[in-house]
Design a protein around this motif. Structure first.
Motif, PDB file in Angstrom:
ATOM      1  N   TRP A 206       0.834  -1.204   0.000  1.00  0.00           N
ATOM      2  CA  TRP A 206       0.000   0.000   0.000  1.00  0.00           C
ATOM      3  C   TRP A 206       0.871   1.259   0.000  1.00  0.00           C
ATOM      4  CZ3 TRP A 206      -1.178   4.387   2.759  1.00  0.00           C
ATOM      5  CH2 TRP A 206      -2.424   4.962   2.528  1.00  0.00           C
ATOM      6  N   TYR A 207       1.930   1.259   0.817  1.00  0.00           N
ATOM      7  CA  TYR A 207       2.815   2.424   0.876  1.00  0.00           C
ATOM      8  C   TYR A 207       3.574   2.623  -0.439  1.00  0.00           C
ATOM      9  CZ  TYR A 207       2.131   3.298   5.857  1.00  0.00           C
ATOM     10  OH  TYR A 207       1.591   3.630   7.069  1.00  0.00           O
ATOM     11  N   GLN A 208       3.942   1.543  -1.088  1.00  0.00           N
ATOM     12  CA  GLN A 208       4.605   1.656  -2.383  1.00  0.00           C
ATOM     13  C   GLN A 208       3.683   2.289  -3.424  1.00  0.00           C
ATOM     14  OE1 GLN A 208       6.100  -2.084  -3.814  1.00  0.00           O
ATOM     15  NE2 GLN A 208       6.938  -1.217  -5.698  1.00  0.00           N
ATOM     16  N   LYS A 209       2.419   1.887  -3.402  1.00  0.00           N
ATOM     17  CA  LYS A 209       1.441   2.470  -4.322  1.00  0.00           C
ATOM     18  C   LYS A 209       1.203   3.945  -3.995  1.00  0.00           C
ATOM     19  CE  LYS A 209      -1.614   1.897  -7.649  1.00  0.00           C
ATOM     20  NZ  LYS A 209      -1.243   1.489  -9.020  1.00  0.00           N
ATOM     21  N   LEU A 210       1.157   4.288  -2.710  1.00  0.00           N
ATOM     22  CA  LEU A 210       0.986   5.680  -2.298  1.00  0.00           C
ATOM     23  C   LEU A 210       2.138   6.547  -2.805  1.00  0.00           C
ATOM     24  CD1 LEU A 210      -0.302   7.969  -0.598  1.00  0.00           C
ATOM     25  CD2 LEU A 210       0.955   7.075   1.372  1.00  0.00           C
ATOM     26  N   ARG A 221      -8.060  13.783  -3.584  1.00  0.00           N
ATOM     27  CA  ARG A 221      -9.270  12.946  -3.547  1.00  0.00           C
ATOM     28  C   ARG A 221      -9.153  11.759  -4.506  1.00  0.00           C
ATOM     29  NH1 ARG A 221     -13.870  13.854  -1.124  1.00  0.00           N
ATOM     30  NH2 ARG A 221     -13.226  15.988  -0.654  1.00  0.00           N
ATOM     31  N   LYS A 222      -8.513  11.974  -5.663  1.00  0.00           N
ATOM     32  CA  LYS A 222      -8.330  10.890  -6.623  1.00  0.00           C
ATOM     33  C   LYS A 222      -7.417   9.817  -6.051  1.00  0.00           C
ATOM     34  CE  LYS A 222      -8.479   8.857 -10.668  1.00  0.00           C
ATOM     35  NZ  LYS A 222      -9.725   8.196 -11.157  1.00  0.00           N
ATOM     36  N   ILE A 223      -6.319  10.236  -5.404  1.00  0.00           N
ATOM     37  CA  ILE A 223      -5.399   9.274  -4.782  1.00  0.00           C
ATOM     38  C   ILE A 223      -6.115   8.489  -3.685  1.00  0.00           C
ATOM     39  CG2 ILE A 223      -3.287   9.052  -3.433  1.00  0.00           C
ATOM     40  CD1 ILE A 223      -2.211  11.514  -4.861  1.00  0.00           C
ATOM     41  N   ALA A 224      -6.928   9.190  -2.885  1.00  0.00           N
ATOM     42  CA  ALA A 224      -7.671   8.524  -1.800  1.00  0.00           C
ATOM     43  C   ALA A 224      -8.636   7.485  -2.370  1.00  0.00           C
ATOM     44  CB  ALA A 224      -8.417   9.566  -0.974  1.00  0.00           C
ATOM     45  N   ASN A 225      -9.280   7.803  -3.479  1.00  0.00           N
ATOM     46  CA  ASN A 225     -10.230   6.873  -4.100  1.00  0.00           C
ATOM     47  C   ASN A 225      -9.517   5.636  -4.628  1.00  0.00           C
ATOM     48  OD1 ASN A 225     -12.741   5.978  -5.046  1.00  0.00           O
ATOM     49  ND2 ASN A 225     -12.332   6.827  -7.073  1.00  0.00           N
ATOM     50  N   LEU A 226      -8.343   5.820  -5.209  1.00  0.00           N
ATOM     51  CA  LEU A 226      -7.587   4.687  -5.744  1.00  0.00           C
ATOM     52  C   LEU A 226      -7.054   3.780  -4.646  1.00  0.00           C
ATOM     53  CD1 LEU A 226      -5.577   6.497  -8.569  1.00  0.00           C
ATOM     54  CD2 LEU A 226      -7.510   4.930  -8.858  1.00  0.00           C
ATOM     55  N   LEU A 227      -6.785   4.343  -3.471  1.00  0.00           N
ATOM     56  CA  LEU A 227      -6.243   3.567  -2.359  1.00  0.00           C
ATOM     57  C   LEU A 227      -7.311   3.063  -1.400  1.00  0.00           C
ATOM     58  CD1 LEU A 227      -3.084   5.701  -1.510  1.00  0.00           C
ATOM     59  CD2 LEU A 227      -3.169   3.548  -2.751  1.00  0.00           C
TER      60      LEU A 227
END
Length: 438
Positions: A206-210, A221-227
């Motif tokens: 998850w942290y790597q994707k972040l 908001r887009k990053i939050a939706n993807l994660l």
């Protein structure tokens, strides 16, 4: 051995008293016993496990422990102690056959005792479940949106604990990608398996994707939706990620840290000289230091605020201020006395009538203003003094209006309610008597 009845002595045998309440139980036991005797299956009752059925009936705690107190009481109430004793299955202690049969399913017990328990639970042999599974059988789906296996049943580990508030089971699911989440149970629908109650650990995937999404030109908001989280979580975890990188790579960032500190201090001095905000002058260094060195940044800003306060602080000549405020109070008191209708002279009323910006001084610094405070407390009226002054003013108004001073009119116009205090009542009577004598 097989013994002829004549050798037993039938005349010595006692008749067994069969109560009517027992007939239904004994009939069911006889039918179920016949089924077992006529069954060709082997070992139908050799290794039973009742935990699944007991869970459905409410006799299992969230952690899988049997509620023996409730179970034993209900079992005895169902059959009665007298019937169980007659069948040779009485329960007289907390370590009886009943408890041992529940604790050790591999122990061999008489089929009659199993039949008694089957009838109590209203089950058949094929209905018995082997385990208590409040969250169903694994594997469970991984709910990490950052992982490629999102939604797939790859989670093998599930730890069940008991909630201290309401006693419900809490399942904690740990995936190999490092994502750990928990939810309350038991699961009653299929959709419950894809529900997250609380995220306990995001994991390395998850942290790597972040980190990858943060480098792209995407909104928060887009990053939050993807994660699969809210924007606030993205901000906090991003800060945590950068702080962790700073600790792991001090040699690479130490030089940049010193450069940004020096540049920010120069910007701070320039902002103070121009009387503008340092964030508007150098917002980039401010933001970087807030994320990577917030403790140093806060210490510098607090120190600057203290310095500004000290530079603005001047020594007060309280003697001159006492003389000045005394004149202001005298003027304010005279205005209150001349007000119509009359107003009571109080500290609050005096403060409200002072035009200059002095309320804070009067409230907090009266002990430093001896002449002003002495005059003010001499002029302050008690409730009785104000009521007497209002009576006298009201009587004067009535006389000037050409009316007689009558008791009810004087009291109503003055806004007084009985009972009056002794001093007010005496003055009231004096005004009325003086009117009658005239």
């Amino acid at each position: 051995m097989f013994a002829p009845l004549v050798q037993i002595g039938l005349d010595k045998c006692k008749d067994i008293e069969i109560k009517r309440d027992w007939q239904n139980y004994m009939l069911l036991l006889a039918k179920e016993s016949a089924k077992l005797l006529n069954s060709h299956e082997r070992g139908i009752m050799s290794i039973p496990s009742y935990t699944g059925v007991l869970s459905d009936k409410g006799y299992i705690s969230p952690t899988g422990r049997i509620k023996f107190v409730k179970l034993t009481q209900d079992f005895r109430n169902y059959y009665t102690d007298e019937f169980l004793e007659q069948m040779g299955c009485d329960i007289k202690s907390y370590d009886s056959w009943f408890h041992k049969m529940m604790r050790d399913p591999y122990e061999v017990w008489h089929p009659l005792r199993h039949l008694l328990f089957y009838l109590f639970l209203d089950i058949n042999g094929h209905q018995i479940k082997q385990k208590y599974l409040p969250f169903g059988e694994g594997p469970w789906p991984c709910l990490n949106k950052a992982a490629e296996h999102f939604g797939k049943p790859v989670v093998e580990q599930c730890t069940i604990t008991r909630s201290s508030k309401d006693g419900i089971p809490i399942g904690t699911f740990s995936c190999e990608c490092g994502f750990i989440y928990s939810r309350s149970g038991p699961d009653k629908t299929k959709d419950a398996r894809i529900r997250i109650g609380r995220i306990k650990s995001f994991g390395h995937t998850w942290y790597q994707k972040l980190n990858e999404l943060s480098l792209q030109d995407l909104s928060l908001r887009k990053i939050a939706n993807l994660l699969g989280v809210d924007p606030g979580t993205v901000k906090r975890q991003n800060f945590h990620l950068h702080s962790k990188d700073l600790k792991n790579n001090r040699s690479g960032t130490k030089k940049e840290l010193l450069i940004r500190r020096k540049r920010f201090l120069n910007s701070l001095n320039e902002a103070n000289s121009k009387n503008i905000s340092v964030r508007s002058l150098n917002g980039k260094d401010y933001t970087w230091l807030y994320r990577h060195d917030c403790i140093w940044l806060g210490r510098v800003i607090r120190k600057e605020i203290r310095n500004q306060y000290k530079s603005q602080h001047t020594i007060v000549d309280w003697q001159k201020r006492d003389e000045f405020i005394l004149k202001e109070i005298q003027h304010a008191v005279s205005e209150i006395k001349e007000a119509t209708p009359p107003k009571r002279i109080t500290v609050a009323a005096t403060i409200r009538n002072i035009e200059n910006n002095l309320p804070v001084v009067l409230e907090k610094c009266l002990h430093k203003l001896p002449r002003a405070s002495e005059f003010l407390y001499e002029q302050i009226e008690t409730t009785e003094q104000f009521q007497i002054r209002r009576l006298e003013w009201t009587a004067k108004q009535i006389r000037e209006g050409g009316n007689m001073i009558i008791a009810w009119r004087l009291q109503k116009t003055a806004g007084l309610k009985k009972p009056l205090s002794k001093r007010v009542q005496d003055r009231f009577n004096e005004i009325i008597n003086s009117q009658e004598s005239n």
